[in-house]
Design an enzyme around this catalytic site. Structure first.
Site, PDB file in Angstrom:
ATOM      1  N   ASP A  94      -6.024  -0.651  -1.696  1.00  0.00           N
ATOM      2  CA  ASP A  94      -6.718  -1.564  -2.605  1.00  0.00           C
ATOM      3  C   ASP A  94      -8.047  -2.075  -2.085  1.00  0.00           C
ATOM      4  O   ASP A  94      -8.315  -2.066  -0.885  1.00  0.00           O
ATOM      5  CB  ASP A  94      -5.825  -2.778  -2.862  1.00  0.00           C
ATOM      6  CG  ASP A  94      -5.707  -3.661  -1.609  1.00  0.00           C
ATOM      7  OD1 ASP A  94      -5.308  -3.131  -0.563  1.00  0.00           O
ATOM      8  OD2 ASP A  94      -6.056  -4.855  -1.676  1.00  0.00           O
ATOM      9  N   ASP A 133      -5.206   1.590  10.727  1.00  0.00           N
ATOM     10  CA  ASP A 133      -6.601   1.268  11.019  1.00  0.00           C
ATOM     11  C   ASP A 133      -6.682   0.774  12.463  1.00  0.00           C
ATOM     12  O   ASP A 133      -6.843   1.564  13.389  1.00  0.00           O
ATOM     13  CB  ASP A 133      -7.048   0.213   9.986  1.00  0.00           C
ATOM     14  CG  ASP A 133      -8.502  -0.156  10.083  1.00  0.00           C
ATOM     15  OD1 ASP A 133      -9.186   0.326  10.987  1.00  0.00           O
ATOM     16  OD2 ASP A 133      -8.975  -0.945   9.241  1.00  0.00           O
ATOM     17  N   PHE A 181     -14.086   2.437   4.696  1.00  0.00           N
ATOM     18  CA  PHE A 181     -13.123   1.826   3.791  1.00  0.00           C
ATOM     19  C   PHE A 181     -12.755   2.778   2.653  1.00  0.00           C
ATOM     20  O   PHE A 181     -13.621   3.420   2.065  1.00  0.00           O
ATOM     21  CB  PHE A 181     -13.699   0.524   3.228  1.00  0.00           C
ATOM     22  CG  PHE A 181     -12.674  -0.317   2.547  1.00  0.00           C
ATOM     23  CD1 PHE A 181     -11.756  -1.046   3.271  1.00  0.00           C
ATOM     24  CD2 PHE A 181     -12.606  -0.368   1.159  1.00  0.00           C
ATOM     25  CE1 PHE A 181     -10.789  -1.813   2.639  1.00  0.00           C
ATOM     26  CE2 PHE A 181     -11.649  -1.131   0.517  1.00  0.00           C
ATOM     27  CZ  PHE A 181     -10.737  -1.857   1.255  1.00  0.00           C
ATOM     28  N   VAL A 182     -11.459   2.878   2.367  1.00  0.00           N
ATOM     29  CA  VAL A 182     -10.983   3.770   1.299  1.00  0.00           C
ATOM     30  C   VAL A 182     -10.124   3.008   0.295  1.00  0.00           C
ATOM     31  O   VAL A 182      -9.507   1.996   0.639  1.00  0.00           O
ATOM     32  CB  VAL A 182     -10.178   4.967   1.874  1.00  0.00           C
ATOM     33  CG1 VAL A 182     -11.093   5.939   2.585  1.00  0.00           C
ATOM     34  CG2 VAL A 182      -9.057   4.513   2.804  1.00  0.00           C
ATOM     35  N   GLU A 214       3.665   4.133   6.119  1.00  0.00           N
ATOM     36  CA  GLU A 214       2.420   3.367   5.977  1.00  0.00           C
ATOM     37  C   GLU A 214       1.424   4.143   5.122  1.00  0.00           C
ATOM     38  O   GLU A 214       1.424   5.376   5.120  1.00  0.00           O
ATOM     39  CB  GLU A 214       1.786   3.144   7.360  1.00  0.00           C
ATOM     40  CG  GLU A 214       2.140   1.818   8.014  1.00  0.00           C
ATOM     41  CD  GLU A 214       1.359   0.640   7.432  1.00  0.00           C
ATOM     42  OE1 GLU A 214       0.890   0.707   6.287  1.00  0.00           O
ATOM     43  OE2 GLU A 214       1.234  -0.368   8.146  1.00  0.00           O
ATOM     44  N   GLY A 226       0.774  -1.246   0.000  1.00  0.00           N
ATOM     45  CA  GLY A 226       0.000   0.000   0.000  1.00  0.00           C
ATOM     46  C   GLY A 226       0.799   1.285   0.000  1.00  0.00           C
ATOM     47  O   GLY A 226       0.344   2.304  -0.514  1.00  0.00           O
TER      48      GLY A 226
HETATM   49  P1  IMP Z   1      -4.104  -2.120  10.764  1.00  0.00           P
HETATM   50  O1  IMP Z   1      -3.087  -3.166  11.130  1.00  0.00           O
HETATM   51  O2  IMP Z   1      -5.512  -2.535  11.119  1.00  0.00           O
HETATM   52  O3  IMP Z   1      -3.754  -0.734  11.274  1.00  0.00           O
HETATM   53  O4  IMP Z   1      -4.178  -2.112   9.194  1.00  0.00           O
HETATM   54  C1  IMP Z   1      -3.273  -1.515   8.435  1.00  0.00           C
HETATM   55  C2  IMP Z   1      -3.306  -2.038   7.005  1.00  0.00           C
HETATM   56  O5  IMP Z   1      -4.581  -2.509   6.584  1.00  0.00           O
HETATM   57  C3  IMP Z   1      -2.965  -0.888   6.123  1.00  0.00           C
HETATM   58  O6  IMP Z   1      -1.572  -0.771   5.945  1.00  0.00           O
HETATM   59  C4  IMP Z   1      -3.710  -1.218   4.840  1.00  0.00           C
HETATM   60  O7  IMP Z   1      -2.890  -1.998   4.009  1.00  0.00           O
HETATM   61  C5  IMP Z   1      -4.903  -2.019   5.285  1.00  0.00           C
HETATM   62  N1  IMP Z   1      -6.116  -1.156   5.379  1.00  0.00           N
HETATM   63  C6  IMP Z   1      -6.675  -0.648   6.488  1.00  0.00           C
HETATM   64  N2  IMP Z   1      -7.763   0.103   6.206  1.00  0.00           N
HETATM   65  C7  IMP Z   1      -7.879   0.071   4.849  1.00  0.00           C
HETATM   66  C8  IMP Z   1      -8.804   0.687   3.921  1.00  0.00           C
HETATM   67  O8  IMP Z   1      -9.738   1.422   4.276  1.00  0.00           O
HETATM   68  N3  IMP Z   1      -8.580   0.437   2.602  1.00  0.00           N
HETATM   69  C9  IMP Z   1      -7.577  -0.366   2.141  1.00  0.00           C
HETATM   70  N4  IMP Z   1      -6.688  -0.945   2.988  1.00  0.00           N
HETATM   71  C10 IMP Z   1      -6.836  -0.730   4.314  1.00  0.00           C
HETATM   72 MG    MG Z   2      -0.566  -1.516   4.360  1.00  0.00          MG
END
Ligand code: IMP
Ligand code: MG
Length: 182
Positions: free
Chosen positions: A165, A109, A158-159, A105, A50
């Site tokens: 992606d 999320d 979600f984005v 990053e 990403g």
């Molecule tokens: P976390 O571990 O939950 O903070 O997730 C982080 C990873 O999840 C990010 O680096 C993204 O690759 C993916 N991610 C989280 N939210 C989204 C979203 O809304 N769209 C696409 N990918 C996401």
């Molecule tokens: Mg990521």
């Protein structure tokens, strides 16, 4: 021009940040980071897949020397909800020992990925480690953490686009789109 609404896999998305807004904010972040790291040569570690567009644009706006490296982890699979499980797919290639590390990053999320990376990097004894994320879903963090440089805070929706992606597609959009919930 960015078209304001798009349909992907039967889901409707609306424009959240245009290409111009993203590039403007990246310029601002690069200026602050260049100030903070004056005289140093940090390693920017992009979190694949990403962060590639963000990393590529961010480093070109820096006024300091830098190196780059990549790490690949997976928490999402191909779904829209985090599995909560982090799998290491590609580890660091650079020697982080004694270096200034800036992890790049696309979005934070739950914060699980960042806290996993923090521990992993800590074990490699860097001189310092900081995090930069283009987006942060503020309400969603289940792990208390500090992201040092944040592009934009967004709602818990979600984005896609600009590296982000939906089932591996749409990373190549210049703008960022948010899912439309009726
Ligand atoms: P976390 O571990 O939950 O903070 O997730 C982080 C990873 O999840 C990010 O680096 C993204 O690759 C993916 N991610 C989280 N939210 C989204 C979203 O809304 N769209 C696409 N990918 C996401
Ligand atoms: Mg990521």
């Amino acid at each position: 021009m960015d078209s304001s609404n798009i349909i992907v896999e039967n889901l409707e998305f609306e424009l959240l940040f245009s290409e111009a807004e993203i590039q403007q904010r990246i310029g601002e972040l690069a200026e602050v980071i260049s100030q903070d790291y004056k005289g140093k040569v940090p390693i920017f570690v992009g979190v694949l897949n990403g962060a590639i567009l963000f990393l590529a644009d961010l480093i070109r706006e820096l006024s300091i020397e830098c190196e780059i490296d990549f790490i690949k982890i997976s928490s999402y699979g191909d779904k829209r909800i985090s599995s909560g499980q982090i799998t290491m797919i590609k580890d660091f290639s650079a020697d982080l020992h004694g270096r200034d590390i800036i992890v790049v990053e696309d979005i934070v999320d739950s914060g699980l990925s960042v806290s996993y990376l923090k521990k992993r990097i800590e074990s490699m004894k860097p001189a310092s480690q900081k995090f930069v994320s283009l987006l942060i879903k503020k309400e969603c963090a289940v792990v208390p953490l500090k992201i040092d440089y944040v592009g934009f805070e967004i709602e818990n929706k979600f984005v896609i686009g600009y590296g982000l992606d939906l089932a591996q597609k749409k990373r190549n959009l210049n703008a960022i789109y948010q899912i439309k919930e009726n």
